[in-house]
Design a protein around this motif. Structure first.
Motif, PDB file in Angstrom:
ATOM      1  N   ASN A 108     -12.061  -5.164   1.225  1.00 14.45           N
ATOM      2  CA  ASN A 108     -11.012  -4.573   2.072  1.00 14.45           C
ATOM      3  C   ASN A 108      -9.850  -4.058   1.232  1.00 14.45           C
ATOM      4  O   ASN A 108      -9.296  -2.994   1.500  1.00 14.45           O
ATOM      5  CB  ASN A 108     -10.484  -5.615   3.068  1.00 14.45           C
ATOM      6  N   LYS A 115      -7.618  -1.299   3.083  1.00 17.73           N
ATOM      7  CA  LYS A 115      -7.447  -1.701   4.489  1.00 17.73           C
ATOM      8  C   LYS A 115      -6.384  -2.794   4.600  1.00 17.73           C
ATOM      9  O   LYS A 115      -6.668  -3.932   4.973  1.00 17.73           O
ATOM     10  CB  LYS A 115      -8.776  -2.221   5.044  1.00 17.73           C
ATOM     11  N   ASN A 173       0.839  -1.193   0.000  1.00 19.04           N
ATOM     12  CA  ASN A 173       0.000   0.000   0.000  1.00 19.04           C
ATOM     13  C   ASN A 173       0.876   1.246   0.000  1.00 19.04           C
ATOM     14  O   ASN A 173       1.522   1.569   1.000  1.00 19.04           O
ATOM     15  CB  ASN A 173      -0.922  -0.014   1.233  1.00 19.04           C
ATOM     16  N   ASN A 221       0.399  -5.044   8.303  1.00 17.38           N
ATOM     17  CA  ASN A 221      -0.850  -5.810   8.243  1.00 17.38           C
ATOM     18  C   ASN A 221      -0.935  -6.444   6.848  1.00 17.38           C
ATOM     19  O   ASN A 221      -1.144  -5.755   5.853  1.00 17.38           O
ATOM     20  CB  ASN A 221      -2.029  -4.855   8.489  1.00 17.38           C
TER      21      ASN A 221
END
Lengths: 337, 523
Positions: free
Chosen positions: B412, B417, B290, B367
């Motif tokens: 997601n 996310k 990301n 994550n």
């Protein structure tokens, strides 16, 4: 009796309303956007928003509920997001497959379950009882998914006795008539003297029906045994023996008839479970029934299909329970609410 | 005596059942076992393999791939399109004497109908959408961008012109993709919205019937314009469980099945009645970082991540023979791949040094999300995630891993996310489909990597003419990509197609699509 049936029947509608309401609002807890899922990863946000509007998903929850319940009252459960077909049409197209499998499974389970239970109850402390009860314990412990694969591996792949799945050999180019393939096969057999469809349909039914029958069979066997043990200890059984009746008549005519009352309830409930969609069995054996369809609808967030499917399943369950209660009351006139 | 009679009866029963048990002689009907039913059979509507494997037998486009290759050849067009000097017009001459399965002729009206219904809001058939492909391919205008295709016009009965709003070399290969298939307007007008369940094309097979969640049956098109199919027909059988499909193939109830996960392949390899055909696939598996929020906004952290992962270990442990190492998000099979660009080596010390230079607090909390299920470019997302989690612990990353079921996973990812997500692409035979399609605007750019210089280069590569010129631009773009390290490229997947020994003549297409017109069955 009439007022008893009427009272039970009156409970059906509020139960159904409760189920529909619960299912409708539960879906808001599930993550995922059905419009996004339908359009796929390539969809633009504009396309997703447009589809949500088309499906009414952007309206307030209670307005969606009101529209849905108004349609449900007219037996209109909407259109499946995934296929674009009416939900009721989707269910009815698949219901014969589920009924055929469920009926066959419950027939096997009932006959052999009752037999095993009677044997276990009347031949106490013999090898027959131990086999019957060990068998039923094993049956209830085995996951259907695993059992299905084992049956296929042993009887289809290794012994080559049965097909691995589906309802009929696809190379038999005969059209289904009613959707109940065994019945359709009988029609072809008697009308056209072509028995291939019937033979193939029955042949394909054996393994999935066995897999689906295992747990109900085990449950029915255990309940039958418990019930028979209670009945066989009754005074009237002792009287029947004292009168000189054969043991076969004592067990089957006097004992089992009364012992069957709780068994009938269990058979009804198990039949309801089977009709509700034996998802795992249908998946393993590629059986195109309601259970498999409903499972795919859940994965696809096809809310209208899920709601319609659950409503259908709930209705079946409620009606079967009603039937069982009525039968119970008919068999035992002392039972009234 | 009773016992003997009972034994005899059992013997007769078993013999009878065994006689029944052999699958009915199939003749020339091939049975293909697949995991899910098709969704629709209108090629303009579909975007998943369960539907396209059926429509690819029924429909054809103006162009197609040469069997088993990444080269384009004419199909319903009699030759490759003539391109005007300014690059704004493609002229297709249609093949003569081609008929749809309903006997109506292929002509310019049919081509214009098939394509314009997907984009022209005033077209009477447009309401039967959604027609995603035009938007995702940039052909249609959106709120923020003009569409590449300005119009599609009939010149005469045998000639169609595609007018572009801007020169675009990538339009060409897209006329070999299934969404540009030519459908029968007569049938579409007859069936209206139900055409999606009653397909009529020009292909080597024609539609017979569809029993939902059970099977789709096709039969040979006896009036086909090209070499007739050797098979009398095909039955696409829905067999949802992978083990069930494998056993159907072993048993002879299916002639071909969807490629299974590696564990399933191992079972089939040992069976003498089955063979497994291996082929290349234009696919890339990678982990997207990301680049918009979180620790990977920092380039040095991304580079540290890439140096800290031992990809050879992942390839050996997870992919085995199912994948081939790649360094760029473009299969090395394709032109435009620059072999000379140095790859990131596995270097934990360098990774630690990069993290130190980045000045980020350690350990860096990451994550990571992975998708469930097998994909040819990533056989086991969970295993990959676990290996990376263990490897990066020593470098200075604290990776937590999670998964979700498919719908939630992509929700997601689209919402950003995650810090690292599993991703991949099975694409077409043009670098644009990978280098532009995955890393510019659009939901495919999961990591939200926005590098202006890169975007400029791959956008220019769409416009210039000629592979040589485009390759130069792609080489520059790939250098930028490698330096920026927005994704960790894992491997290119391979296809392992299991089939009965009876199946002959099957050709694997690198774009992963299935074409069965050349297949025959030994009796």
């Amino acid at each position: 009796m009439g007022s008893y049936i009427a009272k039970r029947a009156l409970l059906v509608l509020p139960t159904l309303l409760g189920v529909l309401t619960l299912v409708f609002f539960l879906r808001f807890l599930a993550p995922g956007d059905p419009a996004q899922l339908m359009l796929g990863e390539l969809a633009t946000p504009e396309a997703v928003a447009s589809l949500r509007t088309e499906w009414g998903l952007d309206r307030p929850k209670f307005e969606q509920y009101r529209v849905y319940m108004a349609k449900a009252a007219r037996l209109d459960f909407g259109t499946s997001y995934k296929s674009g077909d009416p939900v009721s049409k989707e269910i009815l197209a698949r219901f014969p497959a589920t009924v055929e499998l469920a009926v066959c499974a419950i027939a096997i389970a009932s006959v052999f379950g009752v037999l095993a239970g009677v044997v276990a109850a009347t031949r106490r402390h013999t090898i027959a009882e131990y086999i019957a009860m060990a068998g039923s314990l094993t049956g209830v412990s085995m996951p259907v998914f695993w059992l299905g694969l084992v049956l296929i591996l042993v009887f289809s792949v290794n012994l080559k006795l049965f097909p691995t799945g589906t309802r009929v050999d696809p190379r038999i180019m005969l059209e289904p008539i009613t959707g109940f393939f065994v019945l359709d096969g009988l029609v072809y057999g008697f009308r056209d003297h072509d028995w291939r469809f019937f033979v193939s349909a029955v042949h394909h039914l054996v393994l999935p029906a066995l897999a689906l029958a295992t747990i109900p069979l085990a449950v029915i066997a255990r309940i039958t045994r418990s019930s028979m043990l209670e009945i066989m200890g009754q005074d009237y059984i002792r009287t029947a023996r004292a009168k000189g009746l054969s043991e076969r008549v004592v067990i089957w005519s006097h004992g089992l008839r009364n012992a069957l009352l709780p068994v009938i309830t269990i058979i009804g409930i198990q039949f309801g479970y089977n009709l509700a969609g034996a998802v795992l069995t249908e998946t393993i054996f590629a059986w195109p029934g309601v259970g498999n369809w409903l499972y795919n609808a859940v994965l696809a967030r096809d809310y209208l299909a899920i709601q319609g499917g659950v409503a259908f399943v709930a209705t079946i369950f409620i009606l079967i329970n009603l039937l069982v209660d009525v039968m119970y009351a008919w068999l035992n006139p002392r039972i009234r609410y | 005596m009773v016992k003997q009679r009972l034994m005899a009866a059992i013997a007769v029963l078993v013999t009878g059942v065994m006689a029944l048990a052999a699958p009915a002689p199939g003749g020339d009907m091939l049975i293909y076992g697949k995991s899910k039913d098709a969704r629709f059979l209108d090629p303009g509507l579909i975007d998943e393999g369960n539907s396209s494997m059926v429509t690819c037998q029924i429909f054809e486009s103006l162009l197609r791939y040469k069997p088993g290759t990444t080269e384009i050849e004419p199909c319903l067009a009699e030759s490759l399109p003539a391109v005007s000097k300014d690059g704004l017009e493609l002229t297709f001459k249609l093949r003569k004497g081609v008929q749809f399965h309903d006997g109506t002729p292929l002509n310019a009206d049919a081509v214009v109908f098939s394509l314009k219904r997907q984009n022209d809001k005033s077209h009477p058939f447009n309401k039967f959408g959604p027609w995603n492909h035009w938007v995702s391919k940039g052909w249609a205008a959106t709120a923020t961008k003009a569409g590449i295709i300005k119009d599609i016009v009939k010149v005469d009965d045998g000639t169609v012109k595609v007018l572009l709003s801007t020169p675009d070399s990538t339009v060409f290969y897209k006329f070999a993709l299934y969404f540009t298939s030519i459908v029968s307007p007569t049938a579409a007008q007859k069936f209206q919205g139900e055409f999606r369940k009653n397909p009529v094309g020009t292909g080597p097979f024609q539609f017979v019937k569809w029993q939902k969640d059970d099977q789709i049956m096709l039969k040979r098109n006896e009036g086909y314009w090209g070499p007739k199919a050797k098979l009398a027909g095909i039955i696409f059988k829905v067999l949802p469980d992978e083990q069930g499909r494998i056993m159907a193939l072993k048993r002879g109830e299916a002639d071909m099945i969807e490629p299974p996960a590696p564990s399933g392949l191992a079972t089939l390899e040992a069976d003498p009645s089955v063979k497994i055909q291996q082929g290349n696939l234009l696919s890339i598996g990678y982990l997207a970082m990301n680049c918009e929020t979180g620790p990977f906004v920092n380039k040095q952290v991304r580079q540290a991540f890439t140096h800290g992962v031992n990809r050879q270990e992942i390839l050996k442990t997870v992919y085995g023979k199912m994948g081939v190492a790649e360094k760029l998000p473009l299969p090395s099979l394709l032109w435009g791949y620059d072999k000379s660009i140095p790859d990131y080596d596995f270097n934990p010390e360098k990774a630690k040094a990069l993290l130190k230079a980045a000045g980020v607090p350690l350990p860096v909390k990451v994550n990571m999300v992975y998708y469930q299920g097998y994909r040819p470019y990533n056989p086991n997302g969970q295993k990959v995630a676990e290996i990376i989690q263990a490897q990066l612990k020593t470098v200075g990353f604290d990776v937590s891993i999670r998964t979700f079921e498919s719908g939630t996973y992509w929700d997601n990812v689209n919402a950003g996310k995650f810090d690292v997500c599993g991703d991949g692409w099975s694409g077409e035979a043009d670098p644009d489909d990978f280098l532009y399609g995955l890393f510019t605007d659009g939901v495919e750019n999961a990591g939200r990597w926005r590098n202006k210089a890169y975007v400029d280069l791959v956008t220019r590569a769409k416009v210039v003419n000629g592979i040589k010129e485009r390759t130069k631009l792609y080489a520059q773009a790939e250098k930028i990509f490698m330096d920026d390290a927005p994704v960790l490229v894992l491997a290119r997947g391979l296809i392992f197609q299991p089939m009965s020994q009876r199946v002959k003549g099957y050709v694997i297409y690198p774009n992963g699509k299935i074409y069965l017109s050349r297949v025959s069955l030994d009796q």
